[in-house]
Design a protein around this motif. Structure first.
Motif, PDB file in Angstrom:
ATOM      1  N   LYS A   3       0.848  -1.204   0.000  1.00  0.00           N
ATOM      2  CA  LYS A   3       0.000   0.000   0.000  1.00  0.00           C
ATOM      3  C   LYS A   3       0.880   1.249   0.000  1.00  0.00           C
ATOM      4  N   PRO A   4       0.483   2.276  -0.762  1.00  0.00           N
ATOM      5  CA  PRO A   4       1.291   3.501  -0.744  1.00  0.00           C
ATOM      6  C   PRO A   4       1.388   4.077   0.668  1.00  0.00           C
ATOM      7  N   LYS A   5       2.486   4.732   0.915  1.00  0.00           N
ATOM      8  CA  LYS A   5       2.706   5.345   2.227  1.00  0.00           C
ATOM      9  C   LYS A   5       1.633   6.397   2.492  1.00  0.00           C
ATOM     10  N   ILE A   6       1.106   6.387   3.704  1.00  0.00           N
ATOM     11  CA  ILE A   6       0.091   7.380   4.069  1.00  0.00           C
ATOM     12  C   ILE A   6       0.801   8.683   4.434  1.00  0.00           C
ATOM     13  N   ALA A   7       0.423   9.756   3.735  1.00  0.00           N
ATOM     14  CA  ALA A   7       1.032  11.061   4.000  1.00  0.00           C
ATOM     15  C   ALA A   7       0.510  11.609   5.332  1.00  0.00           C
ATOM     16  N   TYR A   8       1.274  12.489   5.933  1.00  0.00           N
ATOM     17  CA  TYR A   8       0.822  13.141   7.167  1.00  0.00           C
ATOM     18  C   TYR A   8       1.128  14.637   7.075  1.00  0.00           C
ATOM     19  N   SER A   9       0.166  15.421   7.541  1.00  0.00           N
ATOM     20  CA  SER A   9       0.205  16.874   7.376  1.00  0.00           C
ATOM     21  C   SER A   9      -0.271  17.566   8.638  1.00  0.00           C
ATOM     22  N   LEU A  32       7.192  26.277  13.742  1.00  0.00           N
ATOM     23  CA  LEU A  32       6.534  24.968  13.660  1.00  0.00           C
ATOM     24  C   LEU A  32       6.580  24.433  12.226  1.00  0.00           C
ATOM     25  N   ALA A  33       6.286  25.295  11.258  1.00  0.00           N
ATOM     26  CA  ALA A  33       6.288  24.871   9.847  1.00  0.00           C
ATOM     27  C   ALA A  33       7.683  24.420   9.413  1.00  0.00           C
ATOM     28  N   GLN A  34       8.705  25.132   9.855  1.00  0.00           N
ATOM     29  CA  GLN A  34      10.086  24.767   9.495  1.00  0.00           C
ATOM     30  C   GLN A  34      10.457  23.405  10.086  1.00  0.00           C
ATOM     31  N   ASN A  35      10.018  23.170  11.316  1.00  0.00           N
ATOM     32  CA  ASN A  35      10.258  21.862  11.944  1.00  0.00           C
ATOM     33  C   ASN A  35       9.453  20.769  11.239  1.00  0.00           C
ATOM     34  N   ALA A  36       8.219  21.089  10.883  1.00  0.00           N
ATOM     35  CA  ALA A  36       7.369  20.110  10.188  1.00  0.00           C
ATOM     36  C   ALA A  36       8.021  19.672   8.873  1.00  0.00           C
ATOM     37  N   TYR A  44       1.354  21.987   5.153  1.00  0.00           N
ATOM     38  CA  TYR A  44       1.060  22.799   6.333  1.00  0.00           C
ATOM     39  C   TYR A  44      -0.097  23.712   5.936  1.00  0.00           C
ATOM     40  N   TRP A  45      -1.266  23.406   6.473  1.00  0.00           N
ATOM     41  CA  TRP A  45      -2.473  24.162   6.111  1.00  0.00           C
ATOM     42  C   TRP A  45      -2.885  25.094   7.239  1.00  0.00           C
ATOM     43  N   LEU A  46      -3.409  26.247   6.851  1.00  0.00           N
ATOM     44  CA  LEU A  46      -3.921  27.238   7.801  1.00  0.00           C
ATOM     45  C   LEU A  46      -5.408  27.426   7.564  1.00  0.00           C
ATOM     46  N   ALA A  47      -6.163  27.569   8.640  1.00  0.00           N
ATOM     47  CA  ALA A  47      -7.624  27.644   8.533  1.00  0.00           C
ATOM     48  C   ALA A  47      -8.121  29.067   8.725  1.00  0.00           C
ATOM     49  N   GLU A  48      -9.123  29.434   7.917  1.00  0.00           N
ATOM     50  CA  GLU A  48      -9.732  30.764   8.018  1.00  0.00           C
ATOM     51  C   GLU A  48     -10.811  30.771   9.106  1.00  0.00           C
ATOM     52  N   HIS A  49     -10.584  31.576  10.127  1.00  0.00           N
ATOM     53  CA  HIS A  49     -11.591  31.816  11.175  1.00  0.00           C
ATOM     54  C   HIS A  49     -11.592  33.313  11.466  1.00  0.00           C
ATOM     55  N   HIS A  50     -12.709  33.798  11.997  1.00  0.00           N
ATOM     56  CA  HIS A  50     -12.834  35.235  12.264  1.00  0.00           C
ATOM     57  C   HIS A  50     -13.422  35.482  13.650  1.00  0.00           C
ATOM     58  N   ASN A  51     -13.096  36.647  14.207  1.00  0.00           N
ATOM     59  CA  ASN A  51     -13.657  37.114  15.472  1.00  0.00           C
ATOM     60  C   ASN A  51     -13.416  36.126  16.618  1.00  0.00           C
ATOM     61  N   ALA A  52     -12.215  35.540  16.666  1.00  0.00           N
ATOM     62  CA  ALA A  52     -11.843  34.649  17.768  1.00  0.00           C
ATOM     63  C   ALA A  52     -10.465  35.089  18.269  1.00  0.00           C
ATOM     64  N   PRO A  53     -10.373  35.559  19.516  1.00  0.00           N
ATOM     65  CA  PRO A  53      -9.095  36.103  19.999  1.00  0.00           C
ATOM     66  C   PRO A  53      -7.954  35.084  20.027  1.00  0.00           C
ATOM     67  N   ASN A  54      -8.312  33.783  20.076  1.00  0.00           N
ATOM     68  CA  ASN A  54      -7.265  32.754  20.174  1.00  0.00           C
ATOM     69  C   ASN A  54      -6.839  32.186  18.823  1.00  0.00           C
ATOM     70  N   ILE A  55      -7.365  32.744  17.720  1.00  0.00           N
ATOM     71  CA  ILE A  55      -7.018  32.253  16.384  1.00  0.00           C
ATOM     72  C   ILE A  55      -6.404  33.386  15.564  1.00  0.00           C
ATOM     73  N   TYR A 323       4.399  17.086  17.458  1.00  0.00           N
ATOM     74  CA  TYR A 323       4.402  16.817  16.011  1.00  0.00           C
ATOM     75  C   TYR A 323       5.600  15.955  15.590  1.00  0.00           C
ATOM     76  N   LYS A 324       6.716  16.086  16.298  1.00  0.00           N
ATOM     77  CA  LYS A 324       7.884  15.231  16.015  1.00  0.00           C
ATOM     78  C   LYS A 324       7.536  13.771  16.314  1.00  0.00           C
ATOM     79  N   LEU A 325       6.909  13.548  17.458  1.00  0.00           N
ATOM     80  CA  LEU A 325       6.533  12.178  17.840  1.00  0.00           C
ATOM     81  C   LEU A 325       5.458  11.616  16.911  1.00  0.00           C
ATOM     82  N   PHE A 326       4.541  12.478  16.465  1.00  0.00           N
ATOM     83  CA  PHE A 326       3.510  12.011  15.522  1.00  0.00           C
ATOM     84  C   PHE A 326       4.151  11.592  14.197  1.00  0.00           C
TER      85      PHE A 326
END
Length: 334
Positions: A3-9, A32-36, A44-55, A323-326
């Protein structure tokens, strides 16, 4: 045949932690992206969210440029751009520009949810609901702007024409599975928080898939929450920040990501609350050995082509270690 190798992101929200500035947050995101990239992550994907102080990833395309500039080989993408928030023409121009600057490295993942509350969605685009219902038509417009054939049209995204930007359909229900299958596009399911319809959506997508010039056969990406530390106890402690984030979502009291604390009886009870328990069904928390067994089972159940990991914890160094361990787990499971 092997089976082809399963990619991880990685799927990232550029989390803003308590007592951290936005500049510190963005620098940590790049770190983090450089280490990944060094750990062998595919994208390395980034998600669009709005009006959230922690994002911090609300200006998704801008932050993608910063990450792509500071890395060499890892693919950088949106997981996703919430298309009903935007004009397809503008998205084509943004991503056409990115893909010309960073060739063969830019992904465009698209979702139809607003990535925010109703009032903010209305502030972004007053006709949001209409745009959300028109998602398939808006997707068609976007594809047209990327096509070389559009050079003869009256309305053009000249910087996007003929530029290679793979499109991915994101989903948290079964609606998007039908669309991704019909269009012959890869499908990313948000099972890191929307767990209920995972298997049904994958089944629909695979059964209805129509091959396209982009993709000869179905390609499934599945989201998982992953918090790995050297011991189960340490991972549980790191997970307390995630539990408080989820409580903030349910209570409407969103705040910066809180530092981890000891796992208490109260927090354990919150994790067993039916809504929270369902949301964290695919949250793998523990030592490398503990998480490895859970990831193996998930891979066998879903037969996914790629896992995209979300690690919502307070400190960037703890995130990098997790992420290193994953990555080690994914290499060992191949």
């Amino acid at each position: 045949m092997k089976k082809p190798k399963i990619a991880y992101s990685i799927l990232d929200l550029a989390l803003v932690s308590q007592d951290h500035s936005l500049k510190q947050t963005y620098d940590g995101t790049l770190q983090l992206a450089q280490n990944a990239e060094a750990f062998g992550y595919k994208r390395y994907w980034l998600a669009e969210h709005h009006n959230a102080p922690n994002i911090g990833s609300s200006a998704t395309a801008v932050l993608m440029g910063y990450i792509a500039q500071g890395t060499q080989t890892i693919r950088v993408g949106s997981g996703g751009i919430m298309l009903p928030n935007h004009s397809p023409l503008i998205i084509a121009e943004q991503f056409g520009t990115l893909a010309s600057l960073y060739p063969n490295r830019i992904d465009l993942g698209l979702g139809r949810a607003p990535g925010t509350d109703r009032e903010t969605a209305h502030a972004i685009r007053s006709d949001f609901m209409q745009a959300a219902h028109s998602f398939p038509a808006e997707l068609e417009k976007l594809e047209t702007y990327f096509s070389a054939e559009n050079a003869k049209a009256k309305v053009r995204a000249t910087v996007a024409e003929g530029v290679d930007v793979p499109i991915y359909i994101l989903g948290s229900s079964t609606d998007s599975a039908h669309l991704a299958a019909k269009k012959g596009l890869p499908y990313a399911f948000a099972s890191h928080f929307a767990t209920t319809h995972l298997f049904e959506a994958i089944k629909i997508y695979r059964e209805e898939f129509q091959p396209s010039k982009e993709l000869p056969e179905p390609y499934v990406m599945a989201g998982v929450n992953v918090i790995i530390a050297d011991t189960d106890e340490e991972a549980e402690k790191l997970a307390t920040s995630l539990i408080r984030m989820i409580v903030g979502i349910f209570t409407g009291k969103r705040d910066f990501v809180q530092p981890p604390t000891a796992m208490t009886t109260d927090l354990k009870e919150i994790m067993q609350h039916p809504q929270v328990h369902q949301m964290l069904k695919y949250a793998f928390i523990g030592s490398k050995a503990t998480v490895k067994a859970q990831v193996k089972e998930f891979m066998e159940q879903t037969n996914a082509d790629e896992l995209i990991a979300v690690t919502n914890i307070y400190d960037v160094n703890d995130r990098i270690h997790s992420y290193k361990l994953f990555a080690e787990i994914m290499e060992e499971l191949h």
